[in-house]
Design a protein around this motif. Structure first.
Motif, PDB file in Angstrom:
ATOM      1  N   VAL A 122      49.275   7.502   9.975  1.00  0.00           N
ATOM      2  CA  VAL A 122      48.058   7.841  10.726  1.00  0.00           C
ATOM      3  C   VAL A 122      46.797   7.230  10.115  1.00  0.00           C
ATOM      4  O   VAL A 122      45.764   7.145  10.775  1.00  0.00           O
ATOM      5  CB  VAL A 122      47.858   9.370  10.927  1.00  0.00           C
TER       6      VAL A 122
ATOM      7  N   GLY B 247      45.111   4.660  11.941  1.00  0.00           N
ATOM      8  CA  GLY B 247      44.357   5.074  13.117  1.00  0.00           C
ATOM      9  C   GLY B 247      45.287   5.559  14.205  1.00  0.00           C
ATOM     10  O   GLY B 247      46.348   4.985  14.443  1.00  0.00           O
ATOM     11  N   LEU B 248      44.866   6.629  14.866  1.00  0.00           N
ATOM     12  CA  LEU B 248      45.640   7.182  15.968  1.00  0.00           C
ATOM     13  C   LEU B 248      45.533   6.228  17.158  1.00  0.00           C
ATOM     14  O   LEU B 248      44.439   5.801  17.510  1.00  0.00           O
ATOM     15  CB  LEU B 248      45.042   8.544  16.325  1.00  0.00           C
ATOM     16  N   PRO B 249      46.657   5.872  17.784  1.00  0.00           N
ATOM     17  CA  PRO B 249      46.558   4.978  18.946  1.00  0.00           C
ATOM     18  C   PRO B 249      45.722   5.610  20.063  1.00  0.00           C
ATOM     19  O   PRO B 249      45.732   6.828  20.233  1.00  0.00           O
ATOM     20  CB  PRO B 249      48.016   4.805  19.402  1.00  0.00           C
ATOM     21  N   ILE B 250      45.008   4.769  20.794  1.00  0.00           N
ATOM     22  CA  ILE B 250      44.189   5.277  21.899  1.00  0.00           C
ATOM     23  C   ILE B 250      45.018   5.161  23.183  1.00  0.00           C
ATOM     24  O   ILE B 250      44.845   4.252  23.988  1.00  0.00           O
ATOM     25  CB  ILE B 250      42.842   4.526  21.965  1.00  0.00           C
ATOM     26  N   VAL B 251      45.968   6.062  23.296  1.00  0.00           N
ATOM     27  CA  VAL B 251      46.860   6.148  24.464  1.00  0.00           C
ATOM     28  C   VAL B 251      47.053   7.628  24.777  1.00  0.00           C
ATOM     29  O   VAL B 251      46.747   8.482  23.938  1.00  0.00           O
ATOM     30  CB  VAL B 251      48.251   5.503  24.171  1.00  0.00           C
ATOM     31  N   ALA B 252      47.548   7.920  25.962  1.00  0.00           N
ATOM     32  CA  ALA B 252      47.620   9.313  26.417  1.00  0.00           C
ATOM     33  C   ALA B 252      48.403  10.223  25.460  1.00  0.00           C
ATOM     34  O   ALA B 252      48.006  11.360  25.222  1.00  0.00           O
ATOM     35  CB  ALA B 252      48.215   9.369  27.823  1.00  0.00           C
ATOM     36  N   ARG B 253      49.525   9.731  24.909  1.00  0.00           N
ATOM     37  CA  ARG B 253      50.341  10.568  24.008  1.00  0.00           C
ATOM     38  C   ARG B 253      50.407   9.942  22.604  1.00  0.00           C
ATOM     39  O   ARG B 253      51.462   9.486  22.167  1.00  0.00           O
ATOM     40  CB  ARG B 253      51.766  10.690  24.562  1.00  0.00           C
ATOM     41  N   PRO B 254      49.311   9.923  21.874  1.00  0.00           N
ATOM     42  CA  PRO B 254      49.273   9.200  20.584  1.00  0.00           C
ATOM     43  C   PRO B 254      50.229   9.776  19.537  1.00  0.00           C
ATOM     44  O   PRO B 254      50.791   9.016  18.736  1.00  0.00           O
ATOM     45  CB  PRO B 254      47.821   9.344  20.140  1.00  0.00           C
ATOM     46  N   TYR B 255      50.402  11.098  19.527  1.00  0.00           N
ATOM     47  CA  TYR B 255      51.265  11.693  18.496  1.00  0.00           C
ATOM     48  C   TYR B 255      52.738  11.354  18.753  1.00  0.00           C
ATOM     49  O   TYR B 255      53.528  11.269  17.833  1.00  0.00           O
ATOM     50  CB  TYR B 255      51.049  13.212  18.423  1.00  0.00           C
TER      51      TYR B 255
ATOM     52  N   GLY C  89      39.696  13.161  12.422  1.00  0.00           N
ATOM     53  CA  GLY C  89      38.965  12.762  13.606  1.00  0.00           C
ATOM     54  C   GLY C  89      38.352  11.381  13.516  1.00  0.00           C
ATOM     55  O   GLY C  89      38.853  10.502  12.818  1.00  0.00           O
ATOM     56  N   VAL C  90      37.246  11.242  14.233  1.00  0.00           N
ATOM     57  CA  VAL C  90      36.587   9.947  14.371  1.00  0.00           C
ATOM     58  C   VAL C  90      35.905   9.584  13.051  1.00  0.00           C
ATOM     59  O   VAL C  90      35.136  10.362  12.506  1.00  0.00           O
ATOM     60  CB  VAL C  90      35.544  10.027  15.507  1.00  0.00           C
TER      61      VAL C  90
END
Lengths: 160, 151
Positions: free
Chosen positions: A13, A16-24, A55-56
């Motif tokens: 992680v 960076g968390l992917p910027i997609v609907a289901r990142p986890y 977070g961000v």
């Protein structure tokens, strides 16, 4: 308390968390876990305060905060905790740490950071901080940053 | 230009990004916009380099050992020394500051012993001595970086 999977998860992680609907779910697939396990493990690491925040992570320089000052102060050890607590009440202070004194060449033990939009604002804020926390009586220096040679978030590698 | 949505995403989700299966939808519901708008706004912030990532900030020294390091380098030699130091994968946040101690960086290692080894190596390689300044206490509780984005 923290197992190998936690370290692998942190390493994953940190990119960076992917910027997609289901990142986890995406992270879970990388590690061979299921989505709910990833979420629960992250929540646990946050609860344990190993993850200080989740977070961000903003790039303050890009957002116009170009005046970055590190302030170092030599305060009596018996007062350091209470002085630091007062300093932290100011929202323009971004970090506040105790570090070891280095004799006469660098006698400071309290460090704080102010990220501001310009130098004058930061100097005014430092002035305000000195008055509010009665810091003028102590030796201090303000170090503005000049060139940034390298900036990258801390990268931790999974333990072997 | 930052839209009101961009500003909310930058300021409101630094500490507690949703830990839900569909976090961008959770945010969308909180802000009264669509999931697609949130996804595209985050992509935008990332492409424009306003955010470095959405991810963890790990508590200092909870994993491995790290320390702030300061060095006093003659101006004419600063770039050379800074480049040598930036080349270490263990180094981040390498800055020039206005002071006789003009080079400041964070060094990370697996443990205190490796930290000492790295410092000796850096001193030998650059020819200058280094001050090792590990964190002894972290007083800052209010997390994240509060942006004033109104102007």
């Amino acid at each position: 308390m923290i197992d190998d999977l936690d370290y692998q998860l942190l390493a994953a992680v940190q990119q960076g968390l992917p910027i997609v609907a289901r990142p986890y779910l995406k992270i879970a697939e990388q590690l061979g876990l299921d989505e709910q396990q990833v979420i629960e493990r992250l929540a646990r690491l946050k609860k344990l305060a190993l993850i200080k925040r989740w977070g961000v992570v903003v790039k303050h320089r890009q957002l116009g905060y170009r005046a970055n000052a590190m302030i170092v102060i030599k305060v009596p050890m018996s007062l350091i905790d209470s002085i630091a607590a007062k300093i932290c009440q100011h929202s323009f202070v971004n970090l506040c740490y105790q570090r070891p004194q280095q004799g006469e060449r660098w006698p400071y033990n309290l460090y704080c950071m102010i990220h501001g939009k310009d130098r004058d604002t930061v100097l005014q804020q430092w002035n305000q901080l000195q008055q509010a926390c009665e810091l003028s009586q102590y030796r201090s220096e303000i170090l503005f940053s000049r060139r940034c040679f390298k900036q990258r978030g801390a990268i931790y590698h999974p333990k072997p | 230009m930052l839209s009101p949505l961009h500003k909310q995403l930058l300021n409101n989700y630094q500490q507690d990004f949703p830990l839900t299966a569909t976090p961008y939808l959770t945010i969308a519901e909180q802000l009264g916009v669509s999931e697609a708008e949130v996804l595209s706004a985050f992509q935008n912030l990332s492409q424009q380099n306003y955010i470095s990532r959405i991810g963890p900030v790990i508590a200092p020294n909870s994993i491995g050992a790290s320390a702030l390091v300061a060095m006093a380098i003659p101006e004419a030699d600063l770039q050379r020394v800074a480049d040598l130091i930036s080349a270490y994968p263990n180094v981040n946040h390498n800055y020039e500051r206005e002071n006789r101690f003009n080079l400041w960086f964070v060094l990370m290692a697996d443990d205190a012993a490796q930290l000492e080894t790295l410092i000796s190596e850096i001193e030998q390689q650059t020819g200058y001595s280094a001050m090792l300044l590990p964190m002894l206490a972290d007083y800052y509780i209010n997390l994240g970086f509060e942006l004033n984005l109104n102007d």
